[in-house]
Design a protein around this motif. Structure first.
Motif, PDB file in Angstrom:
ATOM      1  N   THR A 171     -11.629   9.512 -16.021  1.00  0.00           N
ATOM      2  CA  THR A 171     -10.445  10.025 -16.725  1.00  0.00           C
ATOM      3  C   THR A 171      -9.737   8.613 -17.676  1.00  0.00           C
ATOM      4  O   THR A 171      -9.035   9.000 -18.273  1.00  0.00           O
ATOM      5  N   GLY A 172     -10.192   7.694 -17.483  1.00  0.00           N
ATOM      6  CA  GLY A 172      -9.848   6.414 -18.123  1.00  0.00           C
ATOM      7  C   GLY A 172      -8.345   5.959 -17.893  1.00  0.00           C
ATOM      8  O   GLY A 172      -7.945   5.203 -18.607  1.00  0.00           O
ATOM      9  N   VAL A 173      -7.927   6.206 -16.674  1.00  0.00           N
ATOM     10  CA  VAL A 173      -6.548   5.964 -16.199  1.00  0.00           C
ATOM     11  C   VAL A 173      -6.508   5.647 -14.944  1.00  0.00           C
ATOM     12  O   VAL A 173      -7.567   6.025 -13.976  1.00  0.00           O
ATOM     13  N   PHE A 174      -5.580   4.535 -14.467  1.00  0.00           N
ATOM     14  CA  PHE A 174      -5.482   4.133 -12.912  1.00  0.00           C
ATOM     15  C   PHE A 174      -4.273   4.780 -12.341  1.00  0.00           C
ATOM     16  O   PHE A 174      -4.025   4.900 -11.184  1.00  0.00           O
ATOM     17  N   GLY A 175      -3.217   4.895 -13.292  1.00  0.00           N
ATOM     18  CA  GLY A 175      -1.894   5.245 -12.775  1.00  0.00           C
ATOM     19  C   GLY A 175      -1.869   6.718 -12.060  1.00  0.00           C
ATOM     20  O   GLY A 175      -2.402   7.756 -12.541  1.00  0.00           O
ATOM     21  N   PHE A 176      -1.232   6.846 -10.903  1.00  0.00           N
ATOM     22  CA  PHE A 176      -1.312   7.968 -10.290  1.00  0.00           C
ATOM     23  C   PHE A 176      -0.914   9.425 -11.067  1.00  0.00           C
ATOM     24  O   PHE A 176      -1.394  10.344 -11.051  1.00  0.00           O
ATOM     25  N   ASP A 177       0.400   8.946 -11.681  1.00  0.00           N
ATOM     26  CA  ASP A 177       0.890  10.179 -12.694  1.00  0.00           C
ATOM     27  C   ASP A 177      -0.193  10.573 -13.722  1.00  0.00           C
ATOM     28  O   ASP A 177      -0.175  11.710 -13.786  1.00  0.00           O
TER      29      ASP A 177
ATOM     30  N   MET B 283       0.768  -1.273  -0.127  1.00  0.00           N
ATOM     31  CA  MET B 283       0.094  -0.107   0.007  1.00  0.00           C
ATOM     32  C   MET B 283       0.844   1.355   0.089  1.00  0.00           C
ATOM     33  O   MET B 283       0.519   2.194  -0.633  1.00  0.00           O
ATOM     34  N   GLY B 284       1.996   1.235   0.827  1.00  0.00           N
ATOM     35  CA  GLY B 284       2.868   2.284   0.562  1.00  0.00           C
ATOM     36  C   GLY B 284       3.772   2.385  -0.606  1.00  0.00           C
ATOM     37  O   GLY B 284       4.101   3.547  -0.801  1.00  0.00           O
ATOM     38  N   ALA B 285       3.616   1.469  -1.484  1.00  0.00           N
ATOM     39  CA  ALA B 285       4.148   1.722  -2.662  1.00  0.00           C
ATOM     40  C   ALA B 285       3.576   1.710  -3.986  1.00  0.00           C
ATOM     41  O   ALA B 285       3.946   1.918  -5.160  1.00  0.00           O
ATOM     42  N   ALA B 286       1.958   1.620  -3.652  1.00  0.00           N
ATOM     43  CA  ALA B 286       1.208   1.546  -4.780  1.00  0.00           C
ATOM     44  C   ALA B 286       1.160   2.819  -5.859  1.00  0.00           C
ATOM     45  O   ALA B 286       1.421   3.999  -4.940  1.00  0.00           O
ATOM     46  N   ASN B 287       1.386   2.684  -6.785  1.00  0.00           N
ATOM     47  CA  ASN B 287       1.485   3.782  -7.847  1.00  0.00           C
ATOM     48  C   ASN B 287       0.314   3.937  -8.585  1.00  0.00           C
ATOM     49  O   ASN B 287       0.229   4.690  -9.758  1.00  0.00           O
ATOM     50  N   SER B 288      -0.825   3.116  -8.455  1.00  0.00           N
ATOM     51  CA  SER B 288      -1.837   3.101  -9.142  1.00  0.00           C
ATOM     52  C   SER B 288      -3.161   2.762  -8.434  1.00  0.00           C
ATOM     53  O   SER B 288      -2.887   2.102  -7.251  1.00  0.00           O
ATOM     54  N   LEU B 289      -4.429   3.319  -8.926  1.00  0.00           N
ATOM     55  CA  LEU B 289      -5.573   2.909  -7.951  1.00  0.00           C
ATOM     56  C   LEU B 289      -5.772   1.399  -7.870  1.00  0.00           C
ATOM     57  O   LEU B 289      -6.125   0.948  -6.803  1.00  0.00           O
ATOM     58  N   VAL B 290      -5.356   0.476  -8.930  1.00  0.00           N
ATOM     59  CA  VAL B 290      -5.484  -0.867  -9.067  1.00  0.00           C
ATOM     60  C   VAL B 290      -4.766  -1.558  -8.027  1.00  0.00           C
ATOM     61  O   VAL B 290      -5.047  -2.196  -6.930  1.00  0.00           O
TER      62      VAL B 290
ATOM     63  N   PHE C  70      -2.963   5.058   5.986  1.00  0.00           N
ATOM     64  CA  PHE C  70      -2.719   6.717   5.798  1.00  0.00           C
ATOM     65  C   PHE C  70      -1.740   6.803   4.629  1.00  0.00           C
ATOM     66  O   PHE C  70      -1.765   7.856   3.814  1.00  0.00           O
ATOM     67  N   ALA C  71      -0.845   5.942   4.502  1.00  0.00           N
ATOM     68  CA  ALA C  71       0.145   5.752   3.511  1.00  0.00           C
ATOM     69  C   ALA C  71      -0.440   5.784   2.049  1.00  0.00           C
ATOM     70  O   ALA C  71      -0.019   6.856   1.277  1.00  0.00           O
ATOM     71  N   LEU C  72      -1.568   4.921   1.966  1.00  0.00           N
ATOM     72  CA  LEU C  72      -2.186   5.071   0.728  1.00  0.00           C
ATOM     73  C   LEU C  72      -2.689   6.153   0.230  1.00  0.00           C
ATOM     74  O   LEU C  72      -2.740   6.751  -0.944  1.00  0.00           O
ATOM     75  N   ALA C  73      -3.497   6.849   1.440  1.00  0.00           N
ATOM     76  CA  ALA C  73      -4.400   8.035   1.416  1.00  0.00           C
ATOM     77  C   ALA C  73      -3.323   9.326   0.964  1.00  0.00           C
ATOM     78  O   ALA C  73      -3.611   9.986   0.275  1.00  0.00           O
ATOM     79  N   PHE C  74      -2.213   9.292   1.554  1.00  0.00           N
ATOM     80  CA  PHE C  74      -1.179  10.076   1.283  1.00  0.00           C
ATOM     81  C   PHE C  74      -0.866  10.226  -0.093  1.00  0.00           C
ATOM     82  O   PHE C  74      -0.796  11.167  -0.971  1.00  0.00           O
ATOM     83  N   ARG C  75      -0.445   8.862  -0.620  1.00  0.00           N
ATOM     84  CA  ARG C  75       0.140   8.769  -2.181  1.00  0.00           C
ATOM     85  C   ARG C  75      -1.382   9.416  -2.974  1.00  0.00           C
ATOM     86  O   ARG C  75      -1.009  10.217  -3.920  1.00  0.00           O
ATOM     87  N   VAL C  76      -2.193   8.943  -2.779  1.00  0.00           N
ATOM     88  CA  VAL C  76      -3.527   9.067  -3.588  1.00  0.00           C
ATOM     89  C   VAL C  76      -3.676  10.779  -3.739  1.00  0.00           C
ATOM     90  O   VAL C  76      -3.699  11.442  -4.805  1.00  0.00           O
TER      91      VAL C  76
END
Lengths: 490, 505
Positions: free
Chosen positions: A183-189, A121-128, A252-258
């Motif tokens: 949006t049609g995308v999942f990746g955070f960037d 969860m701390g490393a996730a970089n996409s919603l999926v 919280f980690a995932l929330a911060f990333r998102v």
């Protein structure tokens, strides 16, 4: 030789399999120490490797894995240090706690899998990947909460946790789907650029609100907090420690990333969800409600459960301050607080686990005079509770101070003031427990036959760490601030 | 590194005593407490500091090390001793050793924990008096609270729990208020470190900007009041004194000695470091109201003491007017006033301990502290009676004892203070001395004179029990005869401060 970037997660996953294999290969009754040993070493090892990576500068430039779906950066490593340390303490303490229970291998492997999920969860970089990692935490957590399957409380805890958890997962995944629809995308960037100027404002807005709801559940924040006291009270005490410390940190980690990488404040201006305000209100309500409810409890475990809701409120300040002038500072302080909290809150729950082993009852009165029988554990308990309250005997005071200073610097000084008032209130109920064990006369005799080595060791390690982090807070905060700067790019 | 060594040795001693067998805990604690005592005496012997540590002077044994760098803020480990802090460090180490010895006969169960907590308190107090960074200071300040709470609540008299909780709640609320006050100040100034000197410089230079929607001047005033409130509770100025009689009365003698002797001095010491040093303008502006607080403290405290029937409670109340005198000296902002107040802190620490030890003898030998139940003890315990008389006389301000020197400096400085009606205010406060003499003489007359009467048989106090009080009386005489032993260094630091305050004598 260079280790792959995801080594900490690999270690956890492989150890989970190793535990199951060990169980299958040596089906004797005396391998509890082997299982606990593997779990403890693997968790501590993954935290240690992550810490080593942090120190060696791995992830200063984020390493992207799986087509950008996972990112190993300083932030991810820091989160792994938090959850790995907590998992190590919990596994160590479980050695005594589950000694006489069936299915121990399943227990340890679930702990390890959940930990792997948390660190992902701390490393996730996409919603999926974020959602998958979150479910990798949730499913083992339901089973762990219900682990004592002949204990009604435990089963009820697991059931409640599961029902509400499933509902909130549904809410979260629906929110993700709506965001994807817009949006049609999942990746955070990709999301960050797709959200800016997006025309499907309503869709996005509803999606974001639902995602916030999902996170509020995972972090036990108001209004999705009501499962927490029940689940923490009924679950085995080491599991309560695990859920309230590590799982919350991962949420919280995932929330911060998102909310920094995917949906940053700047691009959301047109969507119409004033989420810094939403988070500010959530923070205020969560810390106040958690602390007031904790102050009225008669049951020690419920008191700790509500107080952990209060602490979620403090960390929510960081989400509320995102997009403000001091966002790196605030996120860094929140990370540092989560690390410190991991030790002090786990420690407090583990002392409760110790009391459960001894058959001490559940209420404050039952704890009266416990210090006469178990001075070391009760001294550690005093350290944990005072540190949680913000008296600088442990690092909790410093991490809270920086959170509140960050709030002030972000212009949310009313939240800081509320936090200070809540901290003062929290001292009342924390010191009530300290008073019970140290000052009050015992009502009957305690039947303390044994000193469970594993729990004692874990409690002492947690206490030493809580105090040592006060002295070494500079190192922690440096790491936390550089981890935070990954997200907010200051 | 001397300060770090003192702290490390004292903390380590506390742990060693905690782990020691019950039987040896007392003697081990006494032996180990000699280490910081010798260390502080060494510090005195080699003391080399100039000026006021907060106002740019050079403190002795100074160390600065980077501790935490968080966002824009830095917290440094910064400690050092100047002429104001060293006397209090000496007071702490001397009183701790004597308190440990005094506790030998008193404490009968859970001894290891008791002595460990005493040493832990000592270490924390040393930290408070040597810290030069707000956060370091605050950590130690709060550290003191925890062992004190346990010492009162576990080992105290019948109403110990009530007293301990009251003490804890009062002083902790006070800590919180002063903490918020100082934080507001730091946020509103461009200062990003918590260094005493940096904060003081910024405030004195008027760099307090607006924040929280409040003007800079409002924030300064609020911070001043918040800090004053925090320290007033700790030093027990009227009307924030109500925790004091309860805590002092319920605590065992050794703990009362530390509480009355040193812990209340944390309040007045910090008042001097923060309110007086950092806000000279506001202090001058509000000198009269604060002096009135001092006078009320003196008069109320001494009149309340007159009404007590419990000897220990009486002595507890005597502490209140003495703290009032200290406040009076501080708000005078004159050289004699500030230096006298510092000197008075030390002197009061020594003498009030003698009185508490004396009341402890009475209680141990007769089984009661009620003034109307005992009389004529002088025949049965002559040496203890003599010590009690000496302590009381020192307290009343008998020349050639430290009490006289302290009060003389305070009143001289206060008469010359710049605020309106300073001589009148001082004169009213001086009336307090008369009341103090009155109730102390009443105490001596009731307990020591007249026909012998006590609920139990009474024998002479043993030499071992007497030793701490005798040492304290001798120290008080030393300071009375040769105040220069401390006054030189105090004036060195206080003079620099008064230069900034613009006061006179």
């Amino acid at each position: 030789m260079e280790l792959p970037a995801l080594t900490p997660q690999y270690v956890l996953g492989l150890a989970a399999l190793l535990v199951l294999a060990a169980d299958a290969l040596w089906p004797t009754d005396r391998k509890n120490s082997l299982l606990a040993g593997i779990a403890t070493l693997a968790s501590a090892g993954s935290a240690g490797i992550a810490a080593w990576f942090l120190a060696a500068g791995v992830g200063v430039t984020p390493l992207s894995r799986f087509d950008g779906a996972l990112a190993v950066d300083q932030f991810a490593l820091f989160v792994t240090v938090i959850v790995g340390s907590v998992a190590a303490l919990v596994s160590l303490a479980s050695y005594d706690y589950v000694r006489d229970e069936p299915h121990r291998a399943a227990y340890y492997s679930l702990v390890l899998l959940a930990t792997a999920g948390m660190s992902l969860m701390g490393a996730a970089n996409s919603l999926v990947t974020g959602f998958v990692a979150l479910e990798l935490v949730s499913l083992p957590a339901y089973a762990l909460a219900a682990y004592l399957k002949h204990d009604e409380g435990s089963v009820e805890a697991g059931l409640k946790y599961f029902l509400i958890g499933a509902l909130s997962s549904g809410v979260l995944v629906y929110g993700i789907a709506l965001i994807y629809a817009a949006t049609g995308v999942f990746g955070f960037d990709a999301l960050a650029s797709a959200v800016a100027g997006n025309e499907h404002v309503e869709l996005l807005g509803v999606g974001i609100v639902m995602v916030i709801g999902g996170f509020a559940f995972k972090t036990a924040s108001v209004p999705f907090h009501f499962w927490a006291p029940e689940a923490y009270e009924g679950a085995p005490a080491p599991v309560s420690a695990f859920l309230s410390s590590a799982s919350k940190a991962a949420g919280f980690a995932l929330a911060f990333r998102v909310f920094t990488l995917a949906l940053p404040a700047g691009t959301l201006a047109d969507v119409g969800v004033p989420w810094p305000v939403v988070f500010a209100v959530l923070a205020a309500v969560t810390m106040t409600l958690g602390n007031f409810a904790a102050a009225t409890q008669e049951n020690v475990k419920r008191m700790l459960a509500y107080s952990s809701i209060g602490h979620a409120g403090y960390v929510l300040i960081a989400l509320a301050a995102l997009g403000g002038p001091a966002e790196t500072f605030v996120v860094g302080a929140a990370l540092a607080h989560l690390l410190v909290y991991g030790f002090m809150n786990t420690g407090a729950f583990l002392v409760v686990a110790l009391a459960e082993q001894w058959g001490v009852g559940r209420t404050f009165e039952d704890y009266n005079g416990l210090a006469r029988e178990a001075p070391v554990a009760c001294a550690a308990l005093a350290v944990f509770l005072f540190s949680l309250a913000g008296i600088p005997v442990g690092a909790g005071a410093l991490s809270k101070l920086f959170l509140f200073l960050g709030a002030v610097d972000s212009g949310l000084w009313w939240l800081a003031a509320l936090g200070v008032v809540n901290s003062a209130l929290s001292l009342f109920y924390y010191s009530r427990l300290v008073k019970a064990v140290w000052v009050n006369e015992p009502e009957g005799d305690f039947d303390i036959r044994e000193r469970p080595t594993g729990i004692y060791a874990a409690v002492i390690v947690a206490a030493v760490a809580t105090v040592a982090l006060l002295v070494g807070f500079g190192v922690v905060s440096d790491a936390a601030f550089s981890a935070a700067s990954v997200l907010v790019g200051a | 590194m001397l300060i770090e060594a003192l702290l490390a040795v004292t903390f380590a001693s506390a742990f060693a005593v905690l782990l020691a067998p019950e039987k040896y805990a007392g003697r081990l604690a006494a032996a180990l407490s000699l280490l910081p005592l010798v260390g502080s005496l060494y510090a005195y012997a080699t003391f080399d500091a100039s000026g006021n540590a907060v106002l740019g002077g050079t403190p002795a044994f100074e160390t600065t090390a980077e501790w935490i760098q968080a966002g824009a803020y830095t917290i440094d480990w910064h400690v050092g001793l100047d002429g104001i802090s060293l006397p209090l460090v000496l007071l702490t180490t001397v009183l701790t050793t004597l308190a440990v010895v005094a506790a030998w006969g008193d404490v009968s169960e859970r001894k290891s924990l008791f002595y460990a907590l005493l040493l832990f308190t000592e270490a924390s107090l040393l930290g408070v008096f040597s810290a030069l960074d707000f956060f370091v200071w605050f950590v130690f300040w709060e550290f003191v609270l925890v062992p004190m709470y346990f010492l009162v609540s576990v080992y105290g008299g019948p109403r110990r729990r009530y007293a301990a909780i009251k003490f804890f709640v009062y002083t902790n609320v006070a800590s919180l208020v002063l903490f918020v006050g100082l934080m507001a100040l730091v946020v509103a100034t461009p200062v990003t470190s918590f260094e005493f000197g940096a904060i003081a410089a910024a405030v004195r230079a008027g760099e307090v900007g607006s924040a929280f929607g409040l003007a800079g001047s409002t924030i300064t005033a609020v911070a001043f009041l918040a800090l004053f409130f925090g320290f007033a509770v700790k030093s027990a100025f009227v009307p924030f004194h109500t925790w004091l009689p309860d805590a002092y009365t319920e605590a065992p003698t050794a703990v009362t000695v530390l509480l009355a002797g040193v812990v209340t001095k944390m309040g007045t010491y910090s008042l001097l470091r923060f309110n007086v040093t950092m806000f000279p303008d506001l202090l001058r502006e509000w000198a009269l109201p604060l002096a009135v607080v001092a006078v009320v403290t003196v008069l109320y405290g001494s009149l309340a003491a007159l009404a007590q029937r419990d000897a220990k409670r009486l002595v507890a109340y005597t502490s209140i007017p003495s703290m009032g005198f200290v406040l009076l000296g501080l708000v005078a902002t004159t050289s004699y006033g500030v230096a006298g107040a510092t000197f008075q802190m030390v002197s009061h620490g020594l003498l009030v301990s003698v009185l508490f030890l004396g009341v402890g003898y009475v209680e141990n030998e007769t089984g009661t502290r009620m003034l109307d139940k005992v009389s004529g003890l002088a025949d049965r315990m002559p040496v203890a009676a003599a010590v009690l008389v000496a302590g009381a006389f020192g307290y009343m301000g008998l020349p050639l004892m430290s009490g006289f020197a302290g009060e003389f400096f305070v009143f001289t400085g206060s008469f010359a203070a710049g605020y309106a009606n300073a001589p009148l205010v001082t004169a009213v406060a001086m009336f307090g001395i008369v009341v103090v003499a009155g109730y102390l003489l009443r105490l001596l007359q009731r307990v020591l004179m007249g026909p012998f009467e006590a609920p139990e048989s009474v024998s002479a106090v043993s030499r071992r029990d007497l030793a701490p009080a005798v040492v304290l009386v001798l120290l008080s005489i030393l300071l009375g005869v040769a105040p220069g032993t401390l006054m030189g260094m105090i004036q060195n630091a206080a003079g620099a401060l008064v230069g900034v305050l613009g006061g006179g004598l």
